[in-house]
Design a protein around this motif. Structure first.
Motif, short mmCIF file in Angstrom:
data_model
loop_
_atom_site.label_atom_id
_atom_site.label_comp_id
_atom_site.label_asym_id
_atom_site.label_seq_id
_atom_site.Cartn_x
_atom_site.Cartn_y
_atom_site.Cartn_z
N LEU A 1 -0.29 7.46 -6.58
CA LEU A 1 -1.15 8.66 -5.96
C LEU A 1 -0.08 9.70 -5.63
N HIS A 2 1.30 9.48 -5.73
CA HIS A 2 2.41 10.45 -5.61
C HIS A 2 2.37 11.09 -4.22
N LEU A 3 2.19 10.05 -3.44
CA LEU A 3 2.23 10.54 -1.89
C LEU A 3 3.52 10.81 -1.48
N PRO A 4 3.64 11.98 -0.26
CA PRO A 4 4.98 11.98 0.40
C PRO A 4 5.21 11.05 1.13
N MET A 5 6.53 10.88 1.60
CA MET A 5 6.84 9.62 2.27
C MET A 5 6.20 9.40 3.72
N GLN A 6 5.58 10.55 4.29
CA GLN A 6 5.14 10.28 5.47
C GLN A 6 3.54 9.81 5.09
N ALA A 7 2.85 10.32 4.28
CA ALA A 7 1.42 9.85 4.05
C ALA A 7 1.71 8.40 3.64
N GLY A 8 2.54 8.03 2.99
CA GLY A 8 2.69 6.45 2.32
C GLY A 8 2.95 5.69 3.49
N PHE B 1 0.95 -1.29 -0.03
CA PHE B 1 -0.05 -0.09 0.14
C PHE B 1 0.90 1.38 0.07
N ALA B 2 2.09 1.06 0.62
CA ALA B 2 2.99 2.36 0.41
C ALA B 2 3.33 2.52 -0.79
N GLY B 3 3.92 1.51 -1.38
CA GLY B 3 4.54 1.59 -2.74
C GLY B 3 3.44 2.08 -3.70
N ASP C 1 7.11 -4.35 -13.60
CA ASP C 1 8.12 -5.22 -13.22
C ASP C 1 8.14 -5.84 -11.71
N ALA C 2 6.58 -5.92 -11.61
CA ALA C 2 6.45 -6.89 -10.08
C ALA C 2 7.12 -6.01 -8.93
N ALA C 3 7.27 -4.98 -9.14
CA ALA C 3 7.56 -3.78 -8.00
C ALA C 3 7.21 -2.52 -8.27
N PHE C 4 7.31 -1.56 -7.08
CA PHE C 4 6.95 -0.30 -7.25
C PHE C 4 8.08 0.47 -7.10
N THR C 5 8.59 1.25 -7.99
CA THR C 5 9.86 1.57 -8.05
C THR C 5 10.10 3.26 -7.82
N THR C 6 8.86 3.74 -7.40
CA THR C 6 8.99 5.37 -7.29
C THR C 6 9.52 5.55 -6.01
N ARG C 7 10.28 6.57 -5.83
CA ARG C 7 10.86 6.70 -4.48
C ARG C 7 10.75 8.25 -4.02
N PRO C 8 9.90 8.46 -3.06
CA PRO C 8 9.54 9.81 -2.63
C PRO C 8 10.77 10.48 -1.97
N ALA C 9 10.75 11.93 -1.71
CA ALA C 9 11.80 12.37 -0.91
C ALA C 9 12.04 11.87 0.23
N GLY D 1 15.15 -0.09 -1.42
CA GLY D 1 14.92 0.98 -2.31
C GLY D 1 13.72 0.45 -3.22
N THR D 2 12.95 -0.83 -3.18
CA THR D 2 11.95 -0.94 -3.98
C THR D 2 10.85 -1.75 -2.95
N PHE D 3 9.64 -1.35 -3.54
CA PHE D 3 8.59 -2.15 -2.73
C PHE D 3 7.95 -3.22 -3.77
N ARG D 4 8.40 -4.58 -2.93
CA ARG D 4 7.78 -5.80 -4.36
C ARG D 4 7.20 -6.66 -3.33
N ALA D 5 6.74 -7.56 -3.90
CA ALA D 5 5.91 -8.83 -3.55
C ALA D 5 6.76 -9.74 -2.45
N SER D 6 8.08 -9.88 -2.63
CA SER D 6 8.77 -10.84 -1.89
C SER D 6 9.36 -10.37 -0.62
N ILE D 7 8.79 -8.96 -0.10
CA ILE D 7 9.18 -8.47 0.95
C ILE D 7 8.52 -9.30 2.19
#
Length: 354
Positions: free
Chosen positions: A104-111, A96-98, A162-170, A265-271
């Protein structure tokens, strides 16, 4: 800290005997001595073990994450239950964070808030099922583990390429690679070996320490674990306490999932795939009883640190992954044996004092 339900009043002879106990009987002190001794031993055998940035920093980052995993298991154990879905709940919350960052382009704290809410929600559902059906937590959490395994995989397949969310907020990059010493100029703010992720662990430990040591709800959670029937007769809403324990367990698991994702650095299913064994090792080695009623927040940190030091030290000595798993399995068996002995001894003391 160690928190437990107080047994009936102890006779003076037993109190005197307790004061005469040698210092090594104290489990947390013993764990601390063992962690320090092994660190020195590995440092002598492999001086690279004491390298602050290349070895200690990633080691403490892993310890910080796995301590939160063990705390998630500890909360479930406090009511006499277990959470076999702790790894999948971590993946569920991190997903959900990823999703929030990527779509949704949320900031880190909101995610992070979204991640914790998702973890608490799935934990609450698990607790509600256990309380309503009376089915063993082993069965319910095992079923939840399989359900989340499929759900999380399907969600990643549907929402990502790519089976991962790669967007990294500030701020994510700083959590991954910055230490406390990087917060300000000079060594005033902390060691370069201590990662910023450790701040989440400290907050979780302080919150749980306050809950179990200073609040009525915390005592009721422990009483529910120590003797559910007696707790029910005493007017404690045991069903709601079970739900609360699993909601907290899910929230902490989700926090650990966020920390693991920030570390890679990535949000993926294997976490969370490798969270199961460390969750029990840290909690049980730290002094939490599998039967419920006794928890140790500080002991959980020390138990996790011990496992981390052993794993990293043996890895630097060239021990293979298969051998590492054998050693860790043996440590868990020894911890479970000690847990059983501790339970029997405590029971006999209570019987003698009544």
């Amino acid at each position: 800290m160690t928190t437990s339900v107080s047994p009936p009043e102890t006779v003076p002879e037993e109190k005197a005997a307790a004061h005469r106990m040698p210092f090594w009987v104290n489990q947390r002190l013993g764990l601390l001595v063992l962690v320090l001794a092994l660190s020195i031993l590995f440092g002598v055998l492999r001086p690279a073990f004491l390298d602050q940035r290349l070895v200690l920093f990633p080691l403490l980052r892993d310890v910080a994450t796995l301590t939160v995993v063990a705390l998630a298991q500890m909360v479930a154990l406090s009511v006499g239950h277990m959470n076999l879905a702790v790894g999948r709940m971590a993946a569920f919350g991190a997903m959900f964070a990823g999703l929030g960052y990527d779509k949704l382009h949320l900031p880190m704290q909101a995610g992070l808030v979204l991640c914790l809410a998702a973890g608490a929600a799935i934990g609450a559902v698990t607790g509600w099922l256990i309380a309503r059906t009376g089915v063993s937590s082993f069965v319910v959490t095992l079923a939840m583990d399989f359900a989340l395994l499929g759900l999380v995989s399907l969600m990643y397949s549907a929402l990502t390429e790519d089976a991962a969310f790669t967007t990294r907020p500030a701020g994510i990059a700083a959590l991954r690679s910055y230490s406390l010493a990087d917060i300000c100029v000079g060594p005033i703010c902390g060691s370069p070996a201590i990662p910023q992720l450790a701040q989440f662990t400290v907050v979780a430990m302080l919150g749980l320490g306050f809950l179990y040591g200073c609040t009525r709800i915390g005592r009721e959670l422990l009483l529910t674990g120590a003797n559910p029937a007696a707790a029910e007769l005493s007017g404690i809403p045991t069903g709601r306490r079970v739900l609360l324990a699993h909601a907290l367990s899910g929230l902490l698991a989700a926090l650990a999932g966020f920390m693991a994702a920030a570390g890679t650095g990535t949000f993926r299913a294997s976490i969370g795939d490798d969270f199961m064994l460390p969750s029990f090792l840290g909690a049980v080695l730290g002094g939490t009883l599998l039967t419920g009623g006794v928890v140790s927040v500080l002991g959980t940190l020390l138990g996790t640190a011990l496992v981390g030091v052993i794993r990293k030290g043996l890895d630097l000595l060239g021990v293979g992954l298969e051998s590492l798993n054998i050693y860790l399995g043996c440590i868990l068996l020894l911890a479970l044996s000690a847990d059983r002995i501790r339970t029997v001894v405590s029971y006999r003391k209570v019987v003698r004092s009544t």
